[in-house]
Motif scaffolding. Sequence first.
Motif, short mmCIF file in Angstrom:
data_model
loop_
_atom_site.label_atom_id
_atom_site.label_comp_id
_atom_site.label_asym_id
_atom_site.label_seq_id
_atom_site.Cartn_x
_atom_site.Cartn_y
_atom_site.Cartn_z
N ILE A 1 1.94 -0.67 -3.84
CA ILE A 1 1.02 0.47 -3.54
C ILE A 1 2.00 1.35 -2.51
N LYS B 1 8.22 -2.36 3.03
CA LYS B 1 8.70 -3.30 1.82
C LYS B 1 7.56 -4.08 1.49
N LEU B 2 6.55 -4.45 2.16
CA LEU B 2 5.45 -5.14 1.60
C LEU B 2 4.71 -4.11 0.72
N THR B 3 4.57 -3.01 1.06
CA THR B 3 3.68 -1.91 0.04
C THR B 3 4.48 -1.90 -1.30
N PHE C 1 3.57 -4.95 -3.07
CA PHE C 1 2.39 -4.93 -3.83
C PHE C 1 2.12 -3.77 -4.82
N VAL D 1 -4.87 0.86 2.93
CA VAL D 1 -4.89 -0.38 3.29
C VAL D 1 -4.23 -0.58 4.73
N VAL D 2 -3.08 0.09 4.78
CA VAL D 2 -2.25 0.04 6.11
C VAL D 2 -3.17 0.53 7.28
N ARG E 1 5.87 9.50 -0.56
CA ARG E 1 6.97 10.35 -1.07
C ARG E 1 6.54 11.40 -1.61
#
Lengths: 313, 274
Positions: free
Chosen positions: B133, B126-128, B131, B142-143, B217
């Motif tokens: 990304i 959800k955070l990506t 943002f 990043v992750v 995806r």
Amino acid sequence: MATLPKTVRRGSRAPAAPRRGVRGGSREAVVLLAFVLVPFAIEMFWTFWPALNSVYISLTRWDGIAPPEFVGLDNFTRMASDETFRTALGNTVLWLVLFGGLSVLGGLALALLLDRPRRGIGIYRAIFFLPVVFSMVVTALVWRMIYQPEGVLNSLLTAVGLEDRARIWLGEPETALYALLLPALWRQVGYVMVLFLAGLKTVDPLLHEAAKMDGATAVDRFRYVTLPQLRPISTVVLAVTVIDALRSFDIVWALTKGGPYHSSELLSTYQFSTGVLGSQLGYGSALAVVIFALTIGTIIVYLVRSLREEEAA
Amino acid sequence: MRTTGRRPWLFHGGMIALAALWLLPLLLVLVTSLRTFDDLAGAGLASLPESLTLDPYSQALGAGEWRSIVNSLLITVPVVVVTLVLASMAAYGLARHRIPFRRTILLLMLAGNLLPAQLLLIPVLKLTEQFGIFDSRIGMIVVLTAVGLGFYTFVLHGFMRGIPEEVTQAAKIDGATTFGVYARIVLPLTKPAMAALGSLAFTWTFNDLLWAVTLLRDETKLPVTPAILGMQGQYFSQWNVVAAATVIAAIPTVVVFLRFQRYFISGLLIGSSK
């Protein structure tokens, strides 16, 4: 702050004026703070913050689109009547015991065999360690060729006249989980071996000599000399193994995706299909919380037990 | 215990048998990857090859594996570099300075690293998305960097505490700044640990599956680990192509392992003994 205000600075940007020195010092403090806080903040933002969010989401019903709806502990009570959850939990515990237990036993046995300096020992160690560098997916594809209906294992069985034992190893509920265990062990044993080899280095050979002189057998020496000295590394091995076992995902996802009929489902794969690919984000998060609790729980039980043993000893 | 065994032939006999068994699956894949489709279809996987060919390799590379290998490297190399830079900065600050709560900070970072990924997947996804990304290589970089930092910081912290205090103190007296001491004194002295952690980070990042299937995806962005899983479905009965794809996917980590073997194993050990 470790920059000393008293130090005599040399070079172009170190004039003697004390006021500049103080300002230089505070700029140094800012640099240092950035050194520590930037990585710290980045990691906290992407680990603890999501983890806390997961705990909250586990208390909601959420499809990922509409706003989440708070439902208290409903997701956790729902697990009791969820047959797939019970299968996955049982499989996960079985996996923890078999994958964890066998990789520790196998790794320890190899380490004991390959500890003494002998000719060719480096090559043996490298061979057993080699699968560790492969991804679980590479490992999975290698073993798929063995398990195929017309694959190597069935051909071998037929060749020795056991064709009635041939099966679709990954496609039958009775064998799927065990068929996944072998490649996972193949890849993990070398890793555990290396950890134990490091632990064995710290065992004092003089103790063995002394025990031998006192007439201790090889088994006694292992039990009373080697094992106690392996205790520190054993704690590390246990923590690593429990964490690895409970987060095993790749091998299952690559070979069976938890099937057939959820027979090789682990909590990690069930969590992934319901919460990440599926739209039950609340239930998926609750499953993640269960995985977390299992990890912490197992490690705490071990620590408490070994502390008690130490007190008793 | 340290003397040579009484029956070396027994030891070597047993070990050679076990080692051969260990290598057998690899041999099978290598041989399969060099066979023709007709040969395999006719004689089966568990047979001796009639002839050898490199065609399966060009087929696998042509079916998109080149692109996925490049994707893997475009993700892995930045992750390794950024991880080592950030972790060494934090480790230097925590190991060499009296920062308040430095122990707590270090332990929190290590703890963050030990959280099971399952607990992070949904919120991180959800955070990506927030943002912008999600489904991008930047998001993966990043992750993967952020969730691994704690371990590397912890190991480097232990290593840097072993550097004699006098060395950094002397540089400071000579007027070096915090950054100067870090870049010119501490980093060069930390090289062996950096090599060890770099090769570990490369292997772990390159081999990742879980984050890739969570955060990506678009098929054209997939790294090689999930990509060969997809190929397996596509080339279902063409075992020679699947085997060749598997061998290719294993090459980068094997190269790193062989090149940095000494460091690689010591990396696993410094990680475990501290």
